[in-house]
Design a protein around this motif. Sequence first.
Motif, mmCIF file in Angstrom:
data_model
loop_
_atom_site.group_PDB
_atom_site.id
_atom_site.type_symbol
_atom_site.label_atom_id
_atom_site.label_comp_id
_atom_site.label_asym_id
_atom_site.label_seq_id
_atom_site.Cartn_x
_atom_site.Cartn_y
_atom_site.Cartn_z
ATOM 1 N N TYR A 1 0.959 -0.836 0.304
ATOM 2 C CA TYR A 1 -0.310 0.074 -0.056
ATOM 3 C C TYR A 1 0.824 0.922 -0.434
ATOM 4 O O TYR A 1 0.623 2.736 -0.929
ATOM 5 N N GLU A 2 2.003 1.184 1.015
ATOM 6 C CA GLU A 2 2.708 2.360 0.928
ATOM 7 C C GLU A 2 3.401 2.746 -0.255
ATOM 8 O O GLU A 2 3.056 4.082 -0.742
ATOM 9 N N THR A 3 4.038 1.549 -1.089
ATOM 10 C CA THR A 3 4.449 1.327 -2.450
ATOM 11 C C THR A 3 3.498 2.607 -3.305
ATOM 12 O O THR A 3 3.572 3.258 -4.206
ATOM 13 N N LEU A 4 2.209 1.764 -3.392
ATOM 14 C CA LEU A 4 1.654 2.925 -3.912
ATOM 15 C C LEU A 4 0.732 3.639 -3.814
ATOM 16 O O LEU A 4 1.144 4.762 -5.021
ATOM 17 N N LEU A 5 1.301 3.977 -3.053
ATOM 18 C CA LEU A 5 0.370 5.482 -2.550
ATOM 19 C C LEU A 5 1.805 6.285 -3.525
ATOM 20 O O LEU A 5 1.838 7.784 -3.458
ATOM 21 N N CYS A 6 3.321 5.989 -3.097
ATOM 22 C CA CYS A 6 4.404 6.662 -3.894
ATOM 23 C C CYS A 6 4.014 7.037 -5.372
ATOM 24 O O CYS A 6 5.366 7.434 -5.664
ATOM 25 N N SER A 7 3.798 5.977 -5.584
ATOM 26 C CA SER A 7 3.560 6.202 -7.475
ATOM 27 C C SER A 7 3.542 7.024 -8.342
ATOM 28 O O SER A 7 2.863 7.466 -7.751
ATOM 29 N N PRO A 8 3.917 7.092 -9.286
ATOM 30 C CA PRO A 8 3.938 8.351 -10.080
ATOM 31 C C PRO A 8 1.879 8.399 -9.912
ATOM 32 O O PRO A 8 1.770 7.557 -10.441
ATOM 33 N N GLY A 9 1.658 9.641 -10.259
ATOM 34 C CA GLY A 9 0.869 10.132 -10.664
ATOM 35 C C GLY A 9 -0.704 10.001 -9.221
ATOM 36 O O GLY A 9 -1.614 10.245 -9.530
ATOM 37 N N MET A 10 -0.060 9.286 -8.282
ATOM 38 C CA MET A 10 -1.526 9.011 -7.357
ATOM 39 C C MET A 10 -1.861 10.933 -6.988
ATOM 40 O O MET A 10 -2.608 10.722 -6.293
ATOM 41 N N ASN A 11 -0.643 12.002 -7.143
ATOM 42 C CA ASN A 11 -1.568 13.227 -6.313
ATOM 43 C C ASN A 11 -2.518 13.455 -7.276
ATOM 44 O O ASN A 11 -2.719 14.796 -7.644
ATOM 45 N N GLU A 12 -2.834 13.118 -8.247
ATOM 46 C CA GLU A 12 -3.443 13.687 -9.294
ATOM 47 C C GLU A 12 -4.980 13.457 -9.554
ATOM 48 O O GLU A 12 -5.465 12.608 -9.143
ATOM 49 N N THR A 13 -5.801 14.695 -9.683
ATOM 50 C CA THR A 13 -6.799 14.810 -9.332
ATOM 51 C C THR A 13 -7.722 14.482 -10.469
ATOM 52 O O THR A 13 -7.087 14.525 -11.840
ATOM 53 N N VAL A 14 -8.465 13.659 -10.171
ATOM 54 C CA VAL A 14 -9.824 13.011 -10.893
ATOM 55 C C VAL A 14 -11.431 12.885 -10.642
ATOM 56 O O VAL A 14 -11.606 13.022 -9.485
ATOM 57 N N LYS A 15 -11.504 13.136 -11.968
ATOM 58 C CA LYS A 15 -13.226 13.683 -11.210
ATOM 59 C C LYS A 15 -14.393 12.482 -11.557
ATOM 60 O O LYS A 15 -13.605 11.652 -12.871
ATOM 61 N N ILE A 16 -15.043 12.115 -10.531
ATOM 62 C CA ILE A 16 -15.636 10.681 -10.680
ATOM 63 C C ILE A 16 -17.353 10.904 -10.660
ATOM 64 O O ILE A 16 -17.722 11.343 -9.340
ATOM 65 N N ASP A 17 -17.750 10.587 -11.353
ATOM 66 C CA ASP A 17 -19.563 10.947 -11.821
ATOM 67 C C ASP A 17 -20.165 9.650 -11.663
ATOM 68 O O ASP A 17 -19.562 8.290 -11.674
ATOM 69 N N VAL A 18 -19.878 10.000 -10.354
ATOM 70 C CA VAL A 18 -20.636 8.848 -9.206
ATOM 71 C C VAL A 18 -22.105 8.978 -9.237
ATOM 72 O O VAL A 18 -23.175 9.966 -8.648
ATOM 73 N N LYS A 19 -23.025 7.813 -9.195
ATOM 74 C CA LYS A 19 -24.984 7.599 -9.054
ATOM 75 C C LYS A 19 -25.173 6.207 -8.238
ATOM 76 O O LYS A 19 -24.899 5.105 -8.698
ATOM 77 N N LEU A 20 -25.116 6.394 -6.629
ATOM 78 C CA LEU A 20 -25.451 6.110 -5.495
ATOM 79 C C LEU A 20 -26.812 5.985 -5.519
ATOM 80 O O LEU A 20 -27.155 6.859 -5.554
ATOM 81 N N ASN A 21 -27.478 4.745 -5.034
ATOM 82 C CA ASN A 21 -28.714 4.905 -4.353
ATOM 83 C C ASN A 21 -28.155 5.663 -2.720
ATOM 84 O O ASN A 21 -27.470 5.312 -1.987
ATOM 85 N N ARG A 22 -29.700 6.687 -2.036
ATOM 86 C CA ARG A 22 -29.144 6.416 -0.775
ATOM 87 C C ARG A 22 -28.375 5.365 0.113
ATOM 88 O O ARG A 22 -27.550 5.262 0.873
ATOM 89 N N LYS A 23 -28.994 4.173 -0.247
ATOM 90 C CA LYS A 23 -28.795 3.114 0.996
ATOM 91 C C LYS A 23 -27.741 2.821 0.700
ATOM 92 O O LYS A 23 -26.873 2.607 2.377
ATOM 93 N N ILE A 24 -26.681 2.930 -0.214
ATOM 94 C CA ILE A 24 -25.957 2.920 -0.358
ATOM 95 C C ILE A 24 -24.621 4.160 0.339
ATOM 96 O O ILE A 24 -23.340 3.660 0.333
#
Length: 94
Positions: free
Chosen positions: A11-34
Amino acid sequence: MATNNVLGTVYETLLCSPGMNETVKIDVKLNRKIVLLLNSVIEACLGKEGEINQDLIRLVPAEDVSKLKEFADDCLTKAGLKELSEKMKQLSGK
């Protein structure tokens, strides 16, 4: 315990990987229960008042934990579940 150390290292290795600090836009549609369940899971992992009680989440920088809390809160607000979540916390004594 060795598995936790390996998972932590990966996990620490993945967090240090190139590009991990880049912002991504996620369009999520979830029901209220979730949304409500997601918020509960995030809060359970983060613990009370900033106390972090899970092995994996301990590896996450405080700034990212804060952003995760903000994300969970934003999801509740957008789903119109903020008040319900607060009432549920009161019932469970958290």
